[in-house]
Design an enzyme around this catalytic site. Structure first.
Site, mmCIF file in Angstrom:
data_model
loop_
_atom_site.group_PDB
_atom_site.id
_atom_site.type_symbol
_atom_site.label_atom_id
_atom_site.label_comp_id
_atom_site.label_asym_id
_atom_site.label_seq_id
_atom_site.Cartn_x
_atom_site.Cartn_y
_atom_site.Cartn_z
ATOM 1 N N LYS A 144 -13.132 -2.298 10.710
ATOM 2 C CA LYS A 144 -14.097 -3.316 10.279
ATOM 3 C C LYS A 144 -14.865 -3.686 11.548
ATOM 4 C CE LYS A 144 -15.671 -6.158 7.080
ATOM 5 N NZ LYS A 144 -16.505 -5.690 5.976
ATOM 6 N N TYR A 147 0.114 -8.365 11.807
ATOM 7 C CA TYR A 147 1.479 -8.623 11.338
ATOM 8 C C TYR A 147 2.417 -9.039 12.471
ATOM 9 C CZ TYR A 147 0.281 -6.531 6.800
ATOM 10 O OH TYR A 147 -0.281 -6.252 5.579
ATOM 11 N N ASP A 195 -1.717 -0.954 5.034
ATOM 12 C CA ASP A 195 -0.792 -1.490 4.033
ATOM 13 C C ASP A 195 -1.468 -1.498 2.665
ATOM 14 O OD1 ASP A 195 1.240 -2.805 2.776
ATOM 15 O OD2 ASP A 195 1.122 -4.651 3.926
ATOM 16 N N ASP A 209 -13.816 -2.072 3.633
ATOM 17 C CA ASP A 209 -14.245 -2.446 2.276
ATOM 18 C C ASP A 209 -14.817 -1.231 1.547
ATOM 19 O OD1 ASP A 209 -16.097 -2.659 4.323
ATOM 20 O OD2 ASP A 209 -17.217 -4.311 3.437
ATOM 21 N N ASP A 262 -1.232 1.622 -0.542
ATOM 22 C CA ASP A 262 -0.786 1.273 -1.900
ATOM 23 C C ASP A 262 -1.846 1.648 -2.925
ATOM 24 O OD1 ASP A 262 1.663 0.270 -1.165
ATOM 25 O OD2 ASP A 262 1.434 -1.589 -2.293
#
Ligand code: NAD
Length: 354
Positions: free
Chosen positions: A189, A138, A245, A221, A249
């Site tokens: 990852k 980001y 992020d 994942d 959620d």
């Protein structure tokens, strides 16, 4: 205790007003709390042409903690990116050095039926997601959209973390785990991204300082899958900005009620900004129907993490449990047989329970 109170947009002012009622109870019981309000987001743009007016940032810098409602409204979608409400939020997080985002996902037994998952999968869920907030793809440079020599456009973002950024967020996660069930799951990852290979190495090094904490690793994942398959296996989950992020959620929806979920964003000295996990809900703004409990629970987090006052924090948490047990429900969590209340009535019920 000096608090900067930033109601923001949409339902922000309504839900923050309920949290202020709760703070006023503590104040009338003798706590020395000073509150000052300022505009942020769309309200900041309206007042000063800037989603984070200078005076607001100064107030936040000088405060011990910040209480935020939410920012954003569809009516600002056509503004240039730099003055959109969400920019105010990104800038205040970055400007205050709030690198650690804590998002608990806790399911109250009475609300198990609000989840889209089977009650037996989620009932008793008590998970804390610790998300790094000021680094990663980001913020990494280079970034942008450029036109190549052949005329084709190319978009670039850069995933980047240095050791010290990883270590400080890791430390927060391990410290929190020490006060909970002493389990940390680090999500990365590492099989394809070197940045997160380093992330994993640093977490392993850090774990040596916390022999009582059990550290596990999971690819993002798989973590996304495990969160809906068997979310109760997790105690504390720590991850970078982009993975956090998305996963936070996802985790919030396990509880079925975004209006119940608080959050904290902390700097190196535990100064924090406290806000509900949801947005400004423009669809229900001004109707006195929003659920203020996420904001009230954010105040409980403020006493726990910034003011180190477990008693005040527990008092608020307990009052929220009581109003839920009494059957008071705002529209978002209402089911047949419960007492439907407005946003302000919910605030009053919490005050009464305190
Ligand atoms: P949202 O979280 O505002 O709303 C999603 C849905 O949940 C809506 O149906 C809304 O009515 C409902 N909802 C949210 N909070 C609720 C509450 N306390 N009580 C009852 N119902 C509630 O997300 P969105 O609709 O995607 O975004 C709306 C605006 O909020 C956008 O401008 C977005 O950019 C902004 N936003 C801000 C933040 C923030 O301030 N931290 C976070 C997310 C989105």
């Amino acid at each position: 205790m000096k608090l900067a109170v930033l109601p923001g947009d949409g339902i922000g002012p309504e839900i923050v007003a309920q949290a202020v009622k709760v703070l006023n109870v503590l104040k009338s019981d003798g706590m020395k709390i000073e509150m000052e309000q300022a505009a942020i987001g769309g309200a900041g743009y309206e007042a000063a042409g800037d989603p984070l007016p200078e005076a607001t940032f100064k107030l936040a810098q000088e405060a011990d903690a910040v209480l935020l409602g939410a920012v954003g409204d569809w009516k600002y979608d056509s503004l240039p990116r730099d003055v959109r409400p969400e920019r105010g939020l990104l800038r205040i997080r970055k400007g205050l050095g709030l690198f650690a985002n804590l998002r608990p996902a806790l399911l109250y037994p009475e609300l198990a039926s609000a989840s889209t998952l089977k009650p037996e999968v989620v009932s008793g869920l008590d998970l804390m997601i610790v998300r790094e907030l000021t680094g990663d793809i980001y913020f990494g440079q280079p970034r942008g959209i450029a036109t190549l020599d052949n005329g084709e456009r190319e978009g670039v973002n850069t995933m980047r973390y240095n050791e010290s950024e990883i270590r400080r967020i890791g430390r927060i996660a391990f410290d929190i785990a020490m006060k909970r069930n002493k389990k940390v799951c680090s999500v990365d990852k590492a099989n394809v991204l070197e940045t997160t290979e380093l992330w994993r190495q640093v977490m392993i090094e850090l774990a040596k300082d916390y022999p009582e904490v059990e550290l596990s690793h999971m690819y993002v994942d798989n973590a996304a899958m495990q969160l809906v398959r068997a979310p109760k296996q997790f105690d504390v989950m720590v991850t970078g900005n982009i993975f956090g992020d998305i996963l936070s959620d996802e985790a919030s929806m396990l509880t079925g009620s975004i209006g119940m979920l608080p959050s904290a964003s902390l700097d190196e000295h535990n100064k924090g900004m406290y806000e509900p996990s949801h947005g400004s809900a423009p669809d229900i703004a001004g109707k006195d129907v929003a659920n203020p409990l996420a904001t009230i629970l954010s105040v409980a987090m403020m006493f726990k993490y910034t003011f180190n006052d477990e008693a005040a924090s527990n008092r608020i948490d307990k009052a929220v449990k009581t109003v839920i047990a009494q059957g008071h429900r705002t529209a978002d969590i209402w089911t047949e047989g419960c007492n439907k209340v407005s946003c302000s009535q919910m605030g009053d019920a919490v005050v009464a329970a305190m």
